[in-house]
Motif scaffolding. Structure first.
Motif, mmCIF file in Angstrom:
data_model
loop_
_atom_site.group_PDB
_atom_site.id
_atom_site.type_symbol
_atom_site.label_atom_id
_atom_site.label_comp_id
_atom_site.label_asym_id
_atom_site.label_seq_id
_atom_site.Cartn_x
_atom_site.Cartn_y
_atom_site.Cartn_z
ATOM 1 N N GLU A 1 30.963 45.614 42.961
ATOM 2 C CA GLU A 1 31.554 45.014 44.161
ATOM 3 C C GLU A 1 32.338 43.754 43.799
ATOM 4 N N GLU B 1 36.385 43.084 44.026
ATOM 5 C CA GLU B 1 36.929 41.878 44.645
ATOM 6 C C GLU B 1 37.969 41.222 43.738
ATOM 7 N N LYS C 1 41.188 43.327 43.989
ATOM 8 C CA LYS C 1 41.885 43.069 45.248
ATOM 9 C C LYS C 1 42.522 41.684 45.243
ATOM 10 N N GLY D 1 36.731 33.986 45.047
ATOM 11 C CA GLY D 1 36.132 35.039 45.851
ATOM 12 C C GLY D 1 34.696 34.735 46.221
ATOM 13 N N LYS E 1 32.054 36.980 45.688
ATOM 14 C CA LYS E 1 31.159 37.521 44.665
ATOM 15 C C LYS E 1 31.621 37.142 43.253
#
Length: 366
Positions: A256, A260, A263, A314, A316
């Motif tokens: 995940e 991130e 993205k 971010g 995470k």
């Protein structure tokens, strides 16, 4: 409110969303132009044959001016449609519609029926109602065009027809208009759904689902297109980008966090180049940018990218780092796009090696 939105979508877009309509507009225009060419050419050929036959057969002798008028109007539209390029159709839709309806009115009705005030003009009613249909994009606009054609026809009929024939033609015109709107809407709905399905599949085939960027297939297609048309550009700058430490983030903070990072990288790259270049995700942690702008402007975009990457944070994954290599075709002696790709990749890998050397990490270790 939901019902109202559903009703508006059904009326204006035949059930598809506004986003789907934007996706298929170019395909619609190309389809409409092709339909216009075919319909106008076929009708022109048919009317020419009927015009010639009207001198031979007594039953249609009185209609030779009507056939001639319709042939001329359709021939004009057919010739113009062959001269128009699909990419220019957007700016010429309204003038073509006006010209089409006007030529049919002038050549078809005025020249064709003024000498026959006691004959019905069903053929011209049909032509006027069908004329706007090849331009279908929004059904509501097509309905307005058909209504305008109907009013124009009735207005001219009132000047050249006897009262009895005028009443008959007016009634027929209204029936044709209502039927044309309904049939046009149904036909357009079917066509739109087919185009949306095709466009959606094509879009998915060249789009990276995670970042929304174009994928490797689109990247290869873009380079192939550029290689086939070198006269269309002055210079090409290829930017090769690779994320640093993505594997470590995936291993320590789960995928995940890695998603991130990807993205975040896509956001920073697209923001930096401000839609002045094509951005692709060409691999797991690899991105590419193709720009036809000047080298100075690309250099400024790269500075903006560096600043965005440093500021990115971010939830995470806290840090974003990327190795960037950029080369312009004017700096490649061979002038080959394949050599340009290799030069950009070499510059990126050199930057990546410096990063790992300066950070004291071995990228082969977790």
């Amino acid at each position: 409110m939901a019902t109202e939105k559903g009703f508006i979508r059904e009326v204006f877009y035949c059930g598809i969303t506004a986003e789907e309509n934007e996706l298929i507009k170019d395909a619609m225009r190309a389809y409409n132009l092709s339909a216009l060419r075919s319909i106008s050419s076929i009708v022109a050929a048919l009317m020419l044959l009927l015009f010639i036959a009207s001198f031979v057969f007594d039953d249609i002798r009185d209609y030779h001016m009507q056939y001639l008028g319709t042939f001329i109007s359709c021939a004009v539209v057919a010739c113009l449609s062959h001269l128009v390029k699909p990419e220019k159709l957007k700016d010429l839709i309204l003038p073509l519609i006006i010209l089409m309806v006007t030529t049919i009115l002038c050549f078809g009705i005025v020249l064709g029926v003024k000498d026959n005030p006691e004959d019905a003009s069903t053929i011209f009613i049909a032509m006027l109602i069908v004329a706007p249909l090849p331009f279908n994009i929004y059904p509501i606009y097509t309905g307005i065009l058909e209504l305008f054609s109907c009013i124009a026809f009735i207005a001219i009929e009132s000047m050249v027809k006897t009262p009895e024939v005028f009443f008959t033609d007016s009634l027929n015109a209204i029936c044709f208009t209502v039927g044309g709107v309904i049939l046009g809407w149904l036909q357009l709905k079917s066509r739109l759904r087919g185009l949306v399905s095709t466009a959606t599949m094509e879009h998915m085939s060249v789009t990276d689902t995670l970042t929304g960027l174009k994928n490797r297939r689109a990247f290869e297609d873009c380079l192939l297109a550029l290689s086939k048309d070198p006269a269309a550009w002055n210079d090409i700058t290829l930017v090769s980008i690779d994320l640093n430490g993505l594997k470590t983030v995936n291993d320590t903070k789960m995928h995940e966090a890695g998603d991130e990072l990807l993205k975040g990288a896509a956001y920073c790259i697209t923001t930096a180049f401000s839609n002045r270049a094509s951005v692709f995700r060409v691999g797991g942690d690899e991105f590419a940018v193709i720009s036809l702008e000047s080298k100075d402007l690309v250099a400024k975009d790269l500075d903006v990218l560096s600043a965005l990457v440093k500021r990115w944070h971010g939830e995470k994954a806290s840090v974003l780092s990327m190795a960037v290599g950029a080369k312009s075709l004017s700096d490649v002696p061979s002038g080959s796009l394949d050599d340009l790709r290799r030069e950009a990749d070499h510059a990126m890998y050199a930057e990546k090696a410096r990063f790992y050397c300066e950070s004291g990490r071995d990228r082969r270790q977790r």
